[in-house]
Design an enzyme around this catalytic site. Structure first.
Site, PDB file in Angstrom:
ATOM      1  N   PRO A  36       0.826  -1.219   0.000  1.00 47.58           N
ATOM      2  CA  PRO A  36       0.000   0.000   0.000  1.00 47.58           C
ATOM      3  C   PRO A  36       0.859   1.269   0.000  1.00 47.58           C
ATOM      4  O   PRO A  36       0.905   2.008   0.976  1.00 47.58           O
ATOM      5  CB  PRO A  36      -0.807  -0.134   1.299  1.00 47.58           C
ATOM      6  N   ALA A  38       2.052   4.445  -2.977  1.00 44.82           N
ATOM      7  CA  ALA A  38       1.309   5.491  -3.672  1.00 44.82           C
ATOM      8  C   ALA A  38       0.126   4.892  -4.453  1.00 44.82           C
ATOM      9  O   ALA A  38      -1.041   5.250  -4.223  1.00 44.82           O
ATOM     10  CB  ALA A  38       2.247   6.253  -4.602  1.00 44.82           C
ATOM     11  N   VAL A  39       0.412   3.964  -5.350  1.00 46.65           N
ATOM     12  CA  VAL A  39      -0.645   3.376  -6.188  1.00 46.65           C
ATOM     13  C   VAL A  39      -1.581   2.499  -5.357  1.00 46.65           C
ATOM     14  O   VAL A  39      -2.808   2.572  -5.480  1.00 46.65           O
ATOM     15  CB  VAL A  39      -0.012   2.563  -7.345  1.00 46.65           C
ATOM     16  N   ASN A 122       4.902  -1.351 -12.983  1.00 47.69           N
ATOM     17  CA  ASN A 122       5.647  -1.125 -14.224  1.00 47.69           C
ATOM     18  C   ASN A 122       6.600  -2.281 -14.460  1.00 47.69           C
ATOM     19  O   ASN A 122       7.026  -2.961 -13.521  1.00 47.69           O
ATOM     20  CB  ASN A 122       6.462   0.166 -14.118  1.00 47.69           C
ATOM     21  N   ALA A 148       0.279   8.975  -8.753  1.00 50.78           N
ATOM     22  CA  ALA A 148       0.051   9.008  -7.306  1.00 50.78           C
ATOM     23  C   ALA A 148       1.371   9.293  -6.604  1.00 50.78           C
ATOM     24  O   ALA A 148       2.420   8.805  -7.015  1.00 50.78           O
ATOM     25  CB  ALA A 148      -0.507   7.668  -6.837  1.00 50.78           C
ATOM     26  N   LYS A 203       3.733  -0.325 -22.862  1.00 51.24           N
ATOM     27  CA  LYS A 203       4.189   0.461 -21.692  1.00 51.24           C
ATOM     28  C   LYS A 203       5.659   0.191 -21.417  1.00 51.24           C
ATOM     29  O   LYS A 203       6.417   1.102 -21.068  1.00 51.24           O
ATOM     30  CB  LYS A 203       3.327   0.091 -20.475  1.00 51.24           C
ATOM     31  N   ASN A 207       8.662   2.910 -21.171  1.00 48.95           N
ATOM     32  CA  ASN A 207       9.546   2.990 -20.000  1.00 48.95           C
ATOM     33  C   ASN A 207      11.016   2.790 -20.386  1.00 48.95           C
ATOM     34  O   ASN A 207      11.899   3.444 -19.830  1.00 48.95           O
ATOM     35  CB  ASN A 207       9.133   1.970 -18.930  1.00 48.95           C
ATOM     36  N   ASN A 221      10.983  14.509 -18.346  1.00 42.16           N
ATOM     37  CA  ASN A 221      10.657  13.737 -19.551  1.00 42.16           C
ATOM     38  C   ASN A 221      10.726  14.603 -20.813  1.00 42.16           C
ATOM     39  O   ASN A 221      11.215  14.173 -21.854  1.00 42.16           O
ATOM     40  CB  ASN A 221       9.257  13.129 -19.440  1.00 42.16           C
ATOM     41  N   SER A 273       9.592   7.869 -12.967  1.00 40.67           N
ATOM     42  CA  SER A 273       9.752   7.113 -11.713  1.00 40.67           C
ATOM     43  C   SER A 273      11.211   6.691 -11.519  1.00 40.67           C
ATOM     44  O   SER A 273      11.722   6.702 -10.395  1.00 40.67           O
ATOM     45  CB  SER A 273       8.834   5.894 -11.723  1.00 40.67           C
TER      46      SER A 273
END
Ligand code: NAP
Ligand code: PAF
Length: 325
Positions: A36, A38-39, A122, A148, A203, A207, A221, A273
């Site tokens: 538990p 951020a996401v 990810n 998040a 994705k 990344n 970015n 990230s």
């Protein structure tokens, strides 16, 4: 009213993986969030608000954990409850990719084999490492574009509204389309993707192109739009497409070039990230991003020099901390 109730049931249900789910008509679904952060906090809160019986499995040894999102009221959820784990219908894994194997393995023997596992992180490769231990369960993979940020031990800021795609990893998982409906009711939009691997590979390529470069050059970015990076970015994408093809995933090279630059533009002000992990001297997810390509390339004898060089640079930065700190 529990979320599942909006689905019309007779004695059994077309959305159900097993007869266990036919009982959900008047019952709240038991959900545990492993990791538990951020996401995980975001999903825990939204699913709790939607009426589900949500518990978390975090690292702190407390019986309950208090969480809140933005300015919303705090809620207390059971933490590390073995009883909740035993009864859990859906376990959502929101750990960083490199934390998954160590955190999940000891919990698997506590789960009912009907418990659905959803991996929402990810990178790729975590499930492959655990494949033998997971085969009894319906397994789902997902990817989210929500943003998040953990602001304190209990509060998470929802920094960007996104969408979540989920789909089945194994045959049992592919029968669990109803999970997308349950989650969509709590935290829309959540969509079922019949070929979720394609979404996850897309994705992954994004990344691979953005994360190591922003971490190495310590930039936002958007700075990757400069021409000095274009040759590297194109090579990263082309090599990644070769790796995808060799494992039977068909990706469109030109479409990916456009997608990567669209993400660079759309997230121009963001620090990726991996940038944040490297900046804060935290272990990054490189082994499951560029490192995933490196392992496929090694296995199939493909040359991916650009991704390998980026992978080695991030690993070198990470290993320099222990020797200097
Ligand atoms: P995070 O905040 O670091 O969350 C991971 C959580 O797992 C932390 O609370 C961590 O606790 C906990 N944890 C670590 N080891 C554990 C263990 N053995 N048992 C139980 N809990 C454990 O990371 P995140 O930002 O939520 O990211 C999770 C995944 O989602 C990553 O793959 C990330 O790339 C992806 N993602 C993130 C975002 C975002 O905006 N944050 C967006 C899209 C995708 P400690 O803090 O004590 O280590
Ligand atoms: O890892 C990240 O930071 C994100 O997935 C992305 C899409 C690269 C945007 O920053």
């Amino acid at each position: 009213m529990p979320a599942i109730c909006h689905i019309a049931f007779e004695t059994s249900c077309q959305f159900c993986y097993s007869s266990r789910f036919s009982h959900y008509r008047y019952h709240i679904v038991n959900i545990t969030i492993l990791g538990p952060g951020a996401v995980g906090t975001l999903y825990a809160y939204k699913l709790h608000q939607a009426g589900h019986n949500v518990s978390v499995w975090g690292r702190t040894a407390t019986d309950t954990v208090t969480i809140s999102i933005d300015q919303s009221p705090e809620v207390a959820l059971a933490n590390r409850s073995r009883c909740a784990l035993k009864q859990c219908d859906l376990l959502i894994v929101t750990l960083k990719a490199w934390q998954v194997e160590q955190a999940l393995t000891p919990l698997l023997s506590e789960l009912d084999s009907d418990t659905i596992l959803l991996f929402l992180h990810n990178g790729l490769g975590t499930v492959d490492r655990l494949a033998r231990l997971l085969e009894a369960h319906p397994v789902l993979l997902g990817t989210t574009t929500h943003g998040a940020l953990k602001q304190s031990a209990i509060n998470v800021k929802h920094t960007g509204l996104g969408q979540t795609l989920i789909g089945g990893w194994n045959d049992k998982g592919r029968q669990c389309k109803f999970v997308a409906e349950v989650m969509n009711h709590a935290f829309a939009p959540v969509k079922w993707h019949p070929e979720v691997e394609v979404a996850l590979w897309t994705k992954l390529v994004i990344n691979c192109a953005i994360n190591p470069l922003t971490a190495i050059h310590q930039c936002q970015n958007g700075q990757l739009a400069a021409s000095q990076f274009s040759q590297t970015i194109y090579s990263v994408i082309d090599e990644a497409v070769d790796c995808a093809n060799v494992v039977g995933i068909s990706l469109n090279r030109e479409a990916l070039h456009t997608t990567v630059y669209d993400v660079i533009t759309a997230t121009a002000q963001n620090y990726s990230s991996m940038h944040q992990d490297i900046y804060n001297k935290r272990q990054s997810e490189i082994d499951f991003i560029s490192g995933y390509l490196v392992s496929i390339a090694e296995h199939h004898g493909i040359a991916i020099p650009t991704n390998l060089a980026l992978y080695n640079q991030i690993k070198q930065i990470e290993s320099s901390w222990s020797s200097h700190d």
